[in-house]
Motif scaffolding. Structure first.
Motif, PDB file in Angstrom:
ATOM      1  N   LYS A 177       0.737  -1.230  -0.088  1.00  0.00           N
ATOM      2  CA  LYS A 177       0.030   0.002   0.093  1.00  0.00           C
ATOM      3  C   LYS A 177       0.872   1.037   0.039  1.00  0.00           C
ATOM      4  CE  LYS A 177      -4.188  -1.958   2.297  1.00  0.00           C
ATOM      5  NZ  LYS A 177      -4.878  -1.959   3.457  1.00  0.00           N
TER       6      LYS A 177
ATOM      7  N   ARG B 174       1.618   8.871  -4.919  1.00  0.00           N
ATOM      8  CA  ARG B 174       0.607   9.998  -4.983  1.00  0.00           C
ATOM      9  C   ARG B 174       0.805  11.271  -4.217  1.00  0.00           C
ATOM     10  NH1 ARG B 174      -5.043   7.415  -3.134  1.00  0.00           N
ATOM     11  NH2 ARG B 174      -5.835   9.563  -3.773  1.00  0.00           N
TER      12      ARG B 174
ATOM     13  N   ASP C 177     -13.467   5.410   8.132  1.00  0.00           N
ATOM     14  CA  ASP C 177     -13.265   4.464   6.982  1.00  0.00           C
ATOM     15  C   ASP C 177     -12.946   5.036   5.504  1.00  0.00           C
ATOM     16  OD1 ASP C 177     -13.200   2.301   8.968  1.00  0.00           O
ATOM     17  OD2 ASP C 177     -15.464   2.491   8.886  1.00  0.00           O
ATOM     18  N   ARG C 178     -12.573   6.142   5.606  1.00  0.00           N
ATOM     19  CA  ARG C 178     -12.148   7.023   4.361  1.00  0.00           C
ATOM     20  C   ARG C 178     -10.737   7.202   3.882  1.00  0.00           C
ATOM     21  NH1 ARG C 178     -16.826  10.396   3.381  1.00  0.00           N
ATOM     22  NH2 ARG C 178     -15.710  10.886   1.388  1.00  0.00           N
TER      23      ARG C 178
ATOM     24  N   GLY D  14      -8.712   4.570   3.698  1.00  0.00           N
ATOM     25  CA  GLY D  14      -8.442   3.508   2.778  1.00  0.00           C
ATOM     26  C   GLY D  14      -8.465   3.763   1.164  1.00  0.00           C
ATOM     27  N   SER D  15      -9.261   4.711   0.803  1.00  0.00           N
ATOM     28  CA  SER D  15      -9.847   4.937  -0.580  1.00  0.00           C
ATOM     29  C   SER D  15      -9.996   6.449  -0.595  1.00  0.00           C
ATOM     30  CB  SER D  15     -11.073   4.341  -1.087  1.00  0.00           C
ATOM     31  OG  SER D  15     -12.053   4.493  -0.264  1.00  0.00           O
TER      32      SER D  15
ATOM     33  N   ASP E  66     -10.045  10.206  -2.096  1.00  0.00           N
ATOM     34  CA  ASP E  66     -10.065  10.915  -3.180  1.00  0.00           C
ATOM     35  C   ASP E  66     -10.204  12.353  -3.009  1.00  0.00           C
ATOM     36  OD1 ASP E  66     -12.799  11.097  -2.399  1.00  0.00           O
ATOM     37  OD2 ASP E  66     -13.319   9.629  -3.776  1.00  0.00           O
TER      38      ASP E  66
ATOM     39  N   SER F 231      -1.872   9.406   4.727  1.00  0.00           N
ATOM     40  CA  SER F 231      -1.959   7.895   4.241  1.00  0.00           C
ATOM     41  C   SER F 231      -0.705   7.337   4.188  1.00  0.00           C
ATOM     42  CB  SER F 231      -2.681   8.078   2.988  1.00  0.00           C
ATOM     43  OG  SER F 231      -2.791   6.733   2.585  1.00  0.00           O
TER      44      SER F 231
END
Length: 290
Positions: free
Chosen positions: A31, A38, A140-141, A143-144, A146, A237
């Protein structure tokens, strides 16, 4: 001295824990590659965006835009706290939370009421235990990620600041400095202030803007807040995965050391058991001869 069965069960248990920590290390490593790419791509853009907005803000009056205006009476402070949703990453979350609480304590000493927007379960739980007000939490945001999450967080603070329900806004996150160093960082979001310009001996770069600065700031300032929050999300992250890699690597190493120690104990216990049995056999044989 423990029995052979107890020691063997402990060795098996530590071995299973070692398998888990090694697997978690590999997952975090996989990961991390994407998260690191990024933030390394986005960081120069965010830094240049801040530089341009700061240069624009320095050329206009503070009353030009609500996000530039400093409120005369400061009674409420908002903090965006970005942490991870999961633990097992050493002291990473604790350091970020400590930095946020340091700012909160300083603002309370100035007579301001402090409230939080929490991104990540660890920060939300810590703020809730400390008794601070939570405006909103996003769980829980991480992990993905945007850009829409940054826009959602920023829009709440921008609306509150423009309507005088908020007098200051801060962002606290973990910066991905290197694989082994993820320090907590704090950034003043609102009001937007020009960055401190150091004296330089060389010629200074002068920008010419079209259209005028006021119209540009009207379009750029809300996006500036979005960009800085998104950078904080990406930094946190990548830092989370790096910290978890290091923590799981240390845990695997500790498991190896514990297995070696338990194996030595097992061999000693087994040797003592064999010696005791031999003594009993020899003693019985001598008794029969006698």
């Amino acid at each position: 001295m423990p029995s052979l069965k107890d020691v063997k069960m402990k060795i098996v248990g530590v071995g299973k824990t070692k398998q888990i920590t090694r697997a978690m290390n590999m997952v975090a490593s996989a990961k991390l590659r994407g998260a690191q790419a990024r933030i390394e791509r986005f960081r120069p853009y965010a830094a240049k965006y801040r530089e341009v907005v700061g240069d624009l803000a320095a050329k206009v009056d503070g009353a030009t835009h609500p996000l530039l205006a400093s409120h005369p009476e400061k009674t409420r402070c908002g903090i965006v706290l970005v942490t991870s949703d999961r633990g097992l990453c050493g002291g990473f979350n604790a350091n970020i939370i400590a930095e946020a609480f340091r700012i909160a304590a300083a603002k309370k000493d100035e007579g301001m009421k402090v409230s939080f927007i929490c991104v990540g379960k660890k920060g939300r739980d810590a703020v809730r235990r400390a008794g601070y007000e939570i405006i909103e939490s996003f769980n829980d945001r991480m992990g993905s990620l945007d850009f829409s999450l940054a826009v959602e967080v920023a829009s709440r603070f921008i609306a509150d600041y423009c309507e005088n329900r908020l007098d200051e806004a801060w962002l606290v996150y973990g910066e991905f400095a290197s694989m082994s160093h993820q320090p907590p960082r704090s950034l003043g979001l609102l009001p937007v202030r020009p960055p401190h310009v150091e004296e330089k001996s060389g010629p200074q770069c002068e920008y010419v803007y079209e259209p005028d600065e006021a119209r540009l700031l009207e379009a750029l300032l809300p996006k500036y807040v979005n960009v800085q929050i998104y950078r904080g999300l990406l930094d946190t992250s990548a830092s989370e995965h790096a910290a978890r890699m290091a923590a799981m690597d240390n845990a695997t190493r500790n498991c190896n050391e514990l297995i070696n120690s338990l194996t030595l104990l097992y061999n000693k216990t087994r040797q003592a058991s064999i010696t005791s049995e031999l003594i009993d056999i020899v003693g019985g044989a001598e008794a029969i001869k006698g």
